[in-house]
Design a protein around this motif. Sequence first.
Motif, mmCIF file in Angstrom:
data_model
loop_
_atom_site.group_PDB
_atom_site.id
_atom_site.type_symbol
_atom_site.label_atom_id
_atom_site.label_comp_id
_atom_site.label_asym_id
_atom_site.label_seq_id
_atom_site.Cartn_x
_atom_site.Cartn_y
_atom_site.Cartn_z
ATOM 1 N N THR A 14 7.495 4.228 5.702
ATOM 2 C CA THR A 14 6.334 5.078 5.432
ATOM 3 C C THR A 14 5.404 4.334 4.498
ATOM 4 O O THR A 14 5.821 3.866 3.435
ATOM 5 C CB THR A 14 6.754 6.404 4.781
ATOM 6 N N LEU A 15 4.133 4.222 4.895
ATOM 7 C CA LEU A 15 3.130 3.555 4.085
ATOM 8 C C LEU A 15 2.322 4.586 3.301
ATOM 9 O O LEU A 15 1.999 5.654 3.816
ATOM 10 C CB LEU A 15 2.189 2.747 4.971
ATOM 11 N N PHE A 16 1.982 4.254 2.065
ATOM 12 C CA PHE A 16 1.166 5.121 1.228
ATOM 13 C C PHE A 16 -0.163 4.433 0.942
ATOM 14 O O PHE A 16 -0.268 3.212 0.968
ATOM 15 C CB PHE A 16 1.887 5.439 -0.082
ATOM 16 N N GLY A 17 -1.166 5.248 0.661
ATOM 17 C CA GLY A 17 -2.465 4.703 0.310
ATOM 18 C C GLY A 17 -3.351 4.474 1.512
ATOM 19 O O GLY A 17 -2.910 4.571 2.662
ATOM 20 N N PRO A 18 -4.624 4.141 1.265
ATOM 21 C CA PRO A 18 -5.587 3.950 2.348
ATOM 22 C C PRO A 18 -5.402 2.615 3.052
ATOM 23 O O PRO A 18 -4.800 1.677 2.510
ATOM 24 C CB PRO A 18 -6.937 4.006 1.626
ATOM 25 N N GLU A 19 -5.953 2.518 4.249
ATOM 26 C CA GLU A 19 -5.862 1.279 5.025
ATOM 27 C C GLU A 19 -6.557 0.129 4.305
ATOM 28 O O GLU A 19 -6.124 -1.021 4.416
ATOM 29 C CB GLU A 19 -6.489 1.484 6.408
#
Length: 419
Positions: free
Chosen positions: A337-342
Amino acid sequence: MADVEFLQQALPQTLPHAGGETRPLDHVGDFPAIPYGWAYLDTAATAQKPQAVIDAITRGYATDYATVHRGVYQRSADMTLAYEAARRKVATFLGAGSENEIVFVRGATEGINLVAHSWAGTQLKAGDRILLSELEHHSNIVPWQMVAERVGAEIDVIPLTADHCIDLDAMQAMITPQHKLVALAHVSNVLGSVLDGRRAADIAHSVGAKILLDGCQAVPRMAVDVAALDCDFYVFSGHKLYGPTGIGVLWGRGELLDVMPPYQGGGAMIDRVSFAKTTYAPPPGRFEAGTPHIVGVLGLHAAIDYVESIGLDAIHAHETALVARTRAALGQINSVTLFGPEDSAGIVSFSIKGVHPHDIGTILDEAQVAIRAGHHCAQPLMQVLGVDATARASFGVYNSASDVDALVAGIERVTRIFA
């Protein structure tokens, strides 16, 4: 600014940029503490030091050392000139109106505490309000809690958008004339999300509030102009800017610094001392009690020279490309799972289903990949994200595509071990 042809020669592996260009950059050879094959991906915690900074520190202690502002002998005078030249350098680096608006502190933490004590502690009263956000570092939360408790002020918290940026629309809706101070991260140390600092300042000023920006993660990654941002205070730490530990900067508007009482008492910050009464020096000396971190200031000057020789635009483009490469690769792993904006600035936080971040960090270390694992001094943000901790990779000028590939390979190994 470094020219593009030079940068293209510096890195054989070009990196895809969001705009379709390639922006190669690799200065690992400038950093003696990074051995071949070691992927150092913890720059958001502290940056490694280039040889130019190490040399400046060595000269400062070995051949040039003397006190500042006191001695009449030549070496002391020379060191004073170098120390104050560094102050002018920082002022130019930040786009400050005057070098007298630059206060040397131990780091951003002390800078925030100074403003909390000397500005908020004297200007705020019961019923006033302070506005923070959900993604703040503890250093931009706890000092405001302490001053709020002391004066009877209240704290409100701006929520995040769906992609984990500070929600400025929400800020606009919730700010009131009772809000006297806003304190926000310019770039999140966990998520890499970049604040529209000028819009935040405009919102704060619309109700007469002052705004402080925590620039620890911004100044190593992008050009900062406090005049264009129109903020009232700006802080950063030298060690995240490839400089030494124990030195940082508080920039404040001159008219605000003028009305702030001293933060500490001692030598150097005085005009005249008697047992009947003491009067204080004007800023910035008023806030620099005692013998300063002389060589740390020289090292900070060298660090600014170093990043400017590469070019902050080039650094930002390089780190943006590394982030894009990392997010694209990790996004292909189902358990991640990735957090934060692209478009986060130089930082990628993530979790792996069923695996504690400390286990991720330990296994990656076996593969000579160094990341950060934990709550990153942002426990309220962890609650918002619904996790106890995250793993975080953060980039610098010494990183390359091969470091990203080593990170991804290590994470794939983690998923196999815990399958």
